[in-house]
Design an enzyme around this catalytic site. Structure first.
Site, PDB file in Angstrom:
ATOM      1  N   ASP A 176     -12.947  -9.886  -0.660  1.00 52.15           N
ATOM      2  CA  ASP A 176     -14.136  -9.939   0.175  1.00 52.15           C
ATOM      3  C   ASP A 176     -15.208  -9.035  -0.411  1.00 52.15           C
ATOM      4  OD1 ASP A 176     -11.739  -8.451   1.805  1.00 52.15           O
ATOM      5  OD2 ASP A 176     -13.507  -7.183   1.701  1.00 52.15           O
ATOM      6  N   HIS A 211     -11.256  -5.488  -1.928  1.00 48.12           N
ATOM      7  CA  HIS A 211     -12.268  -5.235  -0.911  1.00 48.12           C
ATOM      8  C   HIS A 211     -13.412  -4.518  -1.624  1.00 48.12           C
ATOM      9  CE1 HIS A 211      -9.191  -6.423   1.854  1.00 48.12           C
ATOM     10  NE2 HIS A 211      -8.415  -5.406   1.505  1.00 48.12           N
ATOM     11  N   GLU A 254       0.807  -1.228   0.000  1.00 45.06           N
ATOM     12  CA  GLU A 254       0.000   0.000   0.000  1.00 45.06           C
ATOM     13  C   GLU A 254       0.840   1.280   0.000  1.00 45.06           C
ATOM     14  OE1 GLU A 254      -2.689  -0.441   3.286  1.00 45.06           O
ATOM     15  OE2 GLU A 254      -3.487  -2.338   2.536  1.00 45.06           O
ATOM     16  N   ASN A 304       1.906  -4.962  -3.337  1.00 45.08           N
ATOM     17  CA  ASN A 304       0.513  -5.249  -3.002  1.00 45.08           C
ATOM     18  C   ASN A 304      -0.251  -3.962  -2.689  1.00 45.08           C
ATOM     19  OD1 ASN A 304      -1.490  -7.315  -2.408  1.00 45.08           O
ATOM     20  ND2 ASN A 304      -1.267  -6.800  -0.240  1.00 45.08           N
ATOM     21  N   GLU A 310      -6.324 -10.602  -1.551  1.00 46.83           N
ATOM     22  CA  GLU A 310      -7.443 -10.539  -0.622  1.00 46.83           C
ATOM     23  C   GLU A 310      -8.704 -10.389  -1.471  1.00 46.83           C
ATOM     24  OE1 GLU A 310      -6.671  -7.521   2.486  1.00 46.83           O
ATOM     25  OE2 GLU A 310      -4.566  -7.737   1.971  1.00 46.83           O
TER      26      GLU A 310
END
Length: 320
Positions: free
Chosen positions: A297, A264, A179, A224, A295
């Site tokens: 979600d 996300h 990030e 990432n 990731e």
């Protein structure tokens, strides 16, 4: 049959995921965030294990299925460990490999939790992702009063040498820098105004990747980041800045193997997901990079439906 809704309400949330755009070397990983020994877990239908498990479905597409692991629950909850073994062939620590948990003091490391995860993976023939070596969050409390411009590079490189070196040959991929882009911070290069940037300048990214390659020559070194999925102006700008960073790194021969995409995302979002992320992945591949969904979600808080079946249908549509 244990439905998705009952499964999630029982405490095991396969909320985050890692996936890949490259079929031969790809990863698809879901984050199992928490399990509390709920009896519903003992009722998991065998129709979703074995040849019907997540890892079996992933393998059919040349992917790896994985989960973020809470090491405390891994040790204490047999159902948690069983589901990890049944469903996944890759694991990543939720927190155990971040600076804060690993560094109780400037001159001390705490490896018990990270070691337990790696040992579990080795025992069960699972692969491991390392997360992460340089991030603006999860820094230990002593960091701000101890690390300064004179010693920051030493702290960063010593940390990477110690941590990545400890698990040399056992980590499939490392999130080396996490990030580093924040468009709202207003820099012309898009870099986040993080502690590492303030201490070392933009060069901290190259320093971290070169140290990681030296510590573990065979791990896939990953940049990432999140907030790049939607076809809207803000996320298009972030995609542009990240690609600018990656191209510069490749031009400068910085050891970089993969791009990690944290997804996300929201069910019910006004923005769509399509061409922007497809072009982004294609651009990373053009640089010779693998692409991992590190990731994944789907948040359903904004869905207007009260009916569970409608909500689940909408969520499934977003995943698809």
């Amino acid at each position: 049959m244990l439905t998705r809704r009952k499964f999630m309400s029982s405490g095991l949330r396969t909320a985050g995921a890692v996936a890949a755009a490259s079929a031969a070397t790809g990863i698809l990983a879901g984050c199992a965030h928490s399990v509390h020994g709920h009896p519903a877990l003992a009722m998991v239908d065998r129709k979703i294990t074995g040849k019907a498990s997540l890892k079996a479905h992933a393998a059919a597409h040349g992917l790896l299925a994985g989960a973020a692991v809470n090491t405390r629950l891994l040790r204490s909850d047999a159902n948690y460990a069983r589901i990890l073994r049944e469903q996944y062939d890759l694991v990543v620590a939720e927190n155990a490999m971040k600076w804060g948990p690993l560094r109780p003091a400037p001159d001390k490391y705490f490896f018990d939790d990270a070691d337990a995860l790696v040992a579990f993976a080795v025992q069960n023939k699972m692969k491991v992702r390392g997360h992460n070596l340089a991030w603006h969050e999860a820094l230990p409390g002593w960091f701000a009063g101890t690390v300064n411009k004179e010693n920051a590079q030493r702290f960063l490189t010593d940390h990477i040498a110690t941590v990545a070196g400890r698990y040399k040959g056992k980590i499939r991929s490392w999130d080396v820098v996490n990030e580093a882009i924040e468009v709202k911070d207003g820099r012309p290069d898009g870099l986040r105004k993080s502690p590492w940037l303030e201490l070392l300048g933009p060069g901290y990214i190259d320093i971290a990747f070169r140290a990681a390659r030296e510590a573990d020559p065979h791990a896939l070194l990953t940049y990432n980041d999140y907030g790049i999925e939607y076809d809207n102006v803000a996320e298009a700008k972030k995609r542009e800045f990240i690609l600018q960073l990656l191209r510069r790194m490749k031009a400068d021969n910085v050891p970089l193997d993969a791009l990690g995409i944290q997804s996300h995302i929201k069910a019910g979002s006004s923005s769509s997901i399509g061409k922007g992320i497809q072009d982004y992945i294609a651009s990373a591949h053009a640089l010779g990079l693998q692409v991992f969904l590190t990731e994944l979600d789907v948040n359903d808080d904004e869905l207007p439906y009260s009916d569970v079946a409608q909500r689940d249908h909408a969520i499934a549509g977003v995943y698809q």
